[in-house]
Design a protein around this motif. Structure first.
Motif, mmCIF file in Angstrom:
data_model
loop_
_atom_site.group_PDB
_atom_site.id
_atom_site.type_symbol
_atom_site.label_atom_id
_atom_site.label_comp_id
_atom_site.label_asym_id
_atom_site.label_seq_id
_atom_site.Cartn_x
_atom_site.Cartn_y
_atom_site.Cartn_z
ATOM 1 N N GLU A 22 30.209 45.041 -57.162
ATOM 2 C CA GLU A 22 30.304 44.796 -58.604
ATOM 3 C C GLU A 22 31.762 44.704 -59.064
ATOM 4 N N ARG A 26 33.270 41.411 -58.104
ATOM 5 C CA ARG A 26 32.795 40.294 -58.917
ATOM 6 C C ARG A 26 33.736 40.030 -60.093
ATOM 7 N N GLU A 27 34.276 41.116 -60.645
ATOM 8 C CA GLU A 27 35.142 41.010 -61.816
ATOM 9 C C GLU A 27 36.590 40.717 -61.442
#
Length: 195
Positions: free
Chosen positions: A70, A73-74
């Motif tokens: 996660e 992803r950013e």
């Protein structure tokens, strides 16, 4: 360390050897023997390992893996980040390695002893809980009823048998319980059947 202590003992014994003190030469040779030196090195390694037992950093590596994915992803998408995401999504890493890690990390491999019986008299001298795994081999000890007290005791420990090799049972030990069954009032033959 044991090696250092052994070196000091050998130095002291070499002085006594020169004075020809009885038995010192044999003791000196024994302490200088390669097998004893190797045994002491193994002992030191085991002691070192016991002091620094490996412990998992986390019990939930799969959850940490999801968290990192996660976060990636950013992050700005560089070649290294894409490669890392691909590796973290790999079924070999997720299903096999991280799953195996979590399973092992959550297990307790230390032996567990059964709880002590509630009815232990206050004046009891000492009690040991002994756990021997027989694996279809004889215990290597005989039992008898004590003539005066009526207690079931270990009559003899047979040299080389399981009880002897374990070093946990001794002639004269009183049996209180065998495999969770109290032996008070039982005949030695009945206790043998429980064993």
């Amino acid at each position: 360390s044991w090696a250092h202590v052994l070196t000091l003992v050998l130095q002291e014994l070499s002085l006594l050897c020169k004075r020809d003190v009885n038995g010192v030469g044999m003791l000196y040779d024994l302490l200088r023997s390669r097998w004893l030196q190797a045994l002491l090195k193994i002992y030191e390694c085991l002691q070192h390992y016991l002091g620094k037992r490996p412990a998992p950093v986390t019990l939930q590596a799969r959850a940490l893996n999801r968290e990192v994915i996660e976060l990636l992803r950013e992050a700005p998408q560089s070649g290294e980040i894409k490669e890392l995401r691909r590796l973290l999504h790999s079924p070999h890493l997720k299903a096999a390695l991280l799953s195996a890690h979590d399973t092992v990390a959550q297990k307790d491999f230390e032996p567990t002893l059964p709880p002590l019986p509630d009815n232990i008299p206050e004046n009891e001298e000492a009690m040991r809980i002994v756990c021997l795994v027989k694996n279809n081999q004889p215990l290597g000890a005989t039992i008898k009823r004590h003539e005066i007290t009526g207690d079931i005791t270990v009559a003899r420990v047979i040299h080389g048998g399981l009880a002897d090799r374990s070093g946990l049972l001794y002639a004269g030990d009183k049996l209180v319980e065998v495999n969770g069954v109290p032996v008070e009032g039982l005949e030695p033959e009945q206790v043998i059947n429980i064993l």
